[in-house]
Design a protein around this motif. Sequence first.
Motif, PDB file in Angstrom:
ATOM      1  N   ARG A 137       0.855  -1.187   0.000  1.00  0.00           N
ATOM      2  CA  ARG A 137       0.000   0.000   0.000  1.00  0.00           C
ATOM      3  C   ARG A 137       0.895   1.242   0.000  1.00  0.00           C
ATOM      4  N   ASN A 138       0.748   2.123  -1.006  1.00  0.00           N
ATOM      5  CA  ASN A 138       1.585   3.314  -1.053  1.00  0.00           C
ATOM      6  C   ASN A 138       1.007   4.415  -0.160  1.00  0.00           C
ATOM      7  N   LYS A 139       1.668   5.560  -0.126  1.00  0.00           N
ATOM      8  CA  LYS A 139       1.250   6.637   0.782  1.00  0.00           C
ATOM      9  C   LYS A 139      -0.130   7.198   0.440  1.00  0.00           C
ATOM     10  N   ALA A 140      -0.532   7.039  -0.816  1.00  0.00           N
ATOM     11  CA  ALA A 140      -1.852   7.524  -1.220  1.00  0.00           C
ATOM     12  C   ALA A 140      -2.948   6.510  -0.906  1.00  0.00           C
ATOM     13  N   GLY A 141      -2.553   5.364  -0.334  1.00  0.00           N
ATOM     14  CA  GLY A 141      -3.535   4.347   0.016  1.00  0.00           C
ATOM     15  C   GLY A 141      -3.892   3.414  -1.127  1.00  0.00           C
ATOM     16  N   ARG A 142      -3.145   3.484  -2.224  1.00  0.00           N
ATOM     17  CA  ARG A 142      -3.421   2.628  -3.371  1.00  0.00           C
ATOM     18  C   ARG A 142      -2.517   1.403  -3.355  1.00  0.00           C
ATOM     19  N   ASP A 143      -3.055   0.263  -3.825  1.00  0.00           N
ATOM     20  CA  ASP A 143      -2.263  -0.963  -3.908  1.00  0.00           C
ATOM     21  C   ASP A 143      -1.303  -0.889  -5.081  1.00  0.00           C
ATOM     22  N   VAL A 144      -0.063  -1.329  -4.862  1.00  0.00           N
ATOM     23  CA  VAL A 144       0.950  -1.423  -5.909  1.00  0.00           C
ATOM     24  C   VAL A 144       1.355  -2.888  -6.020  1.00  0.00           C
ATOM     25  N   GLN A 145       1.265  -3.441  -7.227  1.00  0.00           N
ATOM     26  CA  GLN A 145       1.640  -4.830  -7.469  1.00  0.00           C
ATOM     27  C   GLN A 145       3.141  -4.894  -7.771  1.00  0.00           C
ATOM     28  N   LEU A 146       3.869  -5.694  -6.994  1.00  0.00           N
ATOM     29  CA  LEU A 146       5.312  -5.837  -7.183  1.00  0.00           C
ATOM     30  C   LEU A 146       5.665  -7.263  -7.570  1.00  0.00           C
ATOM     31  N   LEU A 147       6.677  -7.387  -8.415  1.00  0.00           N
ATOM     32  CA  LEU A 147       7.260  -8.685  -8.740  1.00  0.00           C
ATOM     33  C   LEU A 147       8.655  -8.705  -8.153  1.00  0.00           C
ATOM     34  N   GLN A 148       8.901  -9.605  -7.219  1.00  0.00           N
ATOM     35  CA  GLN A 148      10.204  -9.679  -6.555  1.00  0.00           C
ATOM     36  C   GLN A 148      10.965 -10.919  -7.004  1.00  0.00           C
ATOM     37  N   ARG A 149      12.239 -10.715  -7.341  1.00  0.00           N
ATOM     38  CA  ARG A 149      13.145 -11.815  -7.708  1.00  0.00           C
ATOM     39  C   ARG A 149      14.397 -11.695  -6.869  1.00  0.00           C
ATOM     40  N   GLY A 150      14.830 -12.785  -6.269  1.00  0.00           N
ATOM     41  CA  GLY A 150      16.012 -12.693  -5.427  1.00  0.00           C
ATOM     42  C   GLY A 150      16.608 -14.043  -5.108  1.00  0.00           C
ATOM     43  N   CYS A 151      17.771 -13.994  -4.458  1.00  0.00           N
ATOM     44  CA  CYS A 151      18.457 -15.208  -4.028  1.00  0.00           C
ATOM     45  C   CYS A 151      18.870 -15.051  -2.566  1.00  0.00           C
ATOM     46  N   TYR A 152      19.301 -16.158  -1.967  1.00  0.00           N
ATOM     47  CA  TYR A 152      19.658 -16.159  -0.559  1.00  0.00           C
ATOM     48  C   TYR A 152      21.135 -16.505  -0.355  1.00  0.00           C
ATOM     49  N   ILE A 153      21.719 -15.948   0.706  1.00  0.00           N
ATOM     50  CA  ILE A 153      22.919 -16.521   1.323  1.00  0.00           C
ATOM     51  C   ILE A 153      22.418 -17.277   2.539  1.00  0.00           C
ATOM     52  N   PHE A 163      20.785 -13.845   4.502  1.00  0.00           N
ATOM     53  CA  PHE A 163      20.718 -12.608   3.727  1.00  0.00           C
ATOM     54  C   PHE A 163      19.910 -12.862   2.459  1.00  0.00           C
ATOM     55  N   SER A 164      19.317 -11.807   1.929  1.00  0.00           N
ATOM     56  CA  SER A 164      18.586 -11.905   0.664  1.00  0.00           C
ATOM     57  C   SER A 164      18.971 -10.722  -0.212  1.00  0.00           C
ATOM     58  N   LEU A 165      19.216 -11.008  -1.482  1.00  0.00           N
ATOM     59  CA  LEU A 165      19.624 -10.004  -2.461  1.00  0.00           C
ATOM     60  C   LEU A 165      18.662 -10.094  -3.639  1.00  0.00           C
ATOM     61  N   GLY A 166      18.072  -8.962  -4.042  1.00  0.00           N
ATOM     62  CA  GLY A 166      17.130  -9.077  -5.145  1.00  0.00           C
ATOM     63  C   GLY A 166      16.625  -7.756  -5.677  1.00  0.00           C
ATOM     64  N   THR A 167      15.612  -7.864  -6.535  1.00  0.00           N
ATOM     65  CA  THR A 167      14.985  -6.694  -7.141  1.00  0.00           C
ATOM     66  C   THR A 167      13.466  -6.806  -7.008  1.00  0.00           C
ATOM     67  N   ALA A 168      12.803  -5.658  -7.028  1.00  0.00           N
ATOM     68  CA  ALA A 168      11.341  -5.609  -7.040  1.00  0.00           C
ATOM     69  C   ALA A 168      10.906  -4.645  -8.125  1.00  0.00           C
ATOM     70  N   THR A 169       9.993  -5.070  -8.983  1.00  0.00           N
ATOM     71  CA  THR A 169       9.541  -4.281 -10.122  1.00  0.00           C
ATOM     72  C   THR A 169       8.041  -4.031 -10.022  1.00  0.00           C
ATOM     73  N   ASP A 170       7.619  -2.831 -10.388  1.00  0.00           N
ATOM     74  CA  ASP A 170       6.202  -2.475 -10.390  1.00  0.00           C
ATOM     75  C   ASP A 170       5.521  -3.105 -11.611  1.00  0.00           C
ATOM     76  N   ILE A 171       4.545  -3.992 -11.363  1.00  0.00           N
ATOM     77  CA  ILE A 171       3.823  -4.635 -12.465  1.00  0.00           C
ATOM     78  C   ILE A 171       2.327  -4.285 -12.410  1.00  0.00           C
ATOM     79  N   THR A 172       1.995  -3.195 -11.724  1.00  0.00           N
ATOM     80  CA  THR A 172       0.594  -2.820 -11.532  1.00  0.00           C
ATOM     81  C   THR A 172      -0.158  -2.669 -12.851  1.00  0.00           C
ATOM     82  N   LEU A 173       0.497  -2.128 -13.880  1.00  0.00           N
ATOM     83  CA  LEU A 173      -0.176  -1.913 -15.159  1.00  0.00           C
ATOM     84  C   LEU A 173      -0.534  -3.221 -15.856  1.00  0.00           C
TER      85      LEU A 173
END
Length: 273
Positions: A137-153, A163-173
């Motif tokens: 939920r962002n500051k405006a109260g709207r839901d944002v869809q994220l796609l997270q990809r990562g790996c672990y130590i 530990f976790s290392l990764g990226t998160a991308t906005d896929i709301t559209l």
Amino acid sequence: MPNLFCMQIQRSLSPTYEKHLQDIFYAKDTFDERQIPQLFQKAAVLHTALHHTSPVFFLVDYTRSQYLVMSGGTKIITTYDPREFMEGGIPMLRSIYQRDDFKVYNESIFPANIDFLSSQPQHLHQEFIFTYNFRIRNKAGRDVQLLQRGCYITSAATGLPLFSLGTATDITLFKKDTLIHHTIERQYDVKGRPVQALMAENHFYPQEEDRLLTTQEHRILSYMAEGWSSKQIAAHVNIAENTVSNHRKNMLRKTNTKNMAELIAYAFRHRLL
């Protein structure tokens, strides 16, 4: 000799995410210190490249529930300043995580990741990429869809994530439904050539009503359980054969089963038939 931290652990496999964070904070896990500079080197390169762009790049320390790196793209995607995550740590993310999606991650996705890691040699753990989508939920109260990809130590002693290392991308559209898609891939080199292999795939429905089979799906499932072919079902129900196939795919996805035998077994186990 690598410099190893000490170890003193007695823990069960497949904890929930919250239980893992509680346990790892007090435990003294073993890991090779040389992995940390390697992580920071990766982080430094990506952090510079992604500092003012999306996707978000992050490096998180589970042992302290803290973010070590959070790129500037965080503000673009979430509307929160990356310093808020750096100062608030994992509890900050937890506070804006959509409740139903977090329940799925906590009770299903993270335990599935742990189960998978426990089946693999610890020295291969960094080759596996864990992907899933979720809402915040962002500051405006709207839901944002994220796609997270990562790996672990992971811990050399237990194989559990430190530990976790990764990226998160906005896929709301592109993502309009609430279905959570979870995959585990292995990425490695064969004679200098990159290879990517899908190791596991799951689907989860945060809302119970989305997981229920429709009346038509129940009807088709009952015919399948009796051994009818798709062609026979299509003729009897007066629908296209492709529609029967689509219903089958939907039922497999909703029940997280991989074939008709598993689907029918699931249906009997849950009194759907």
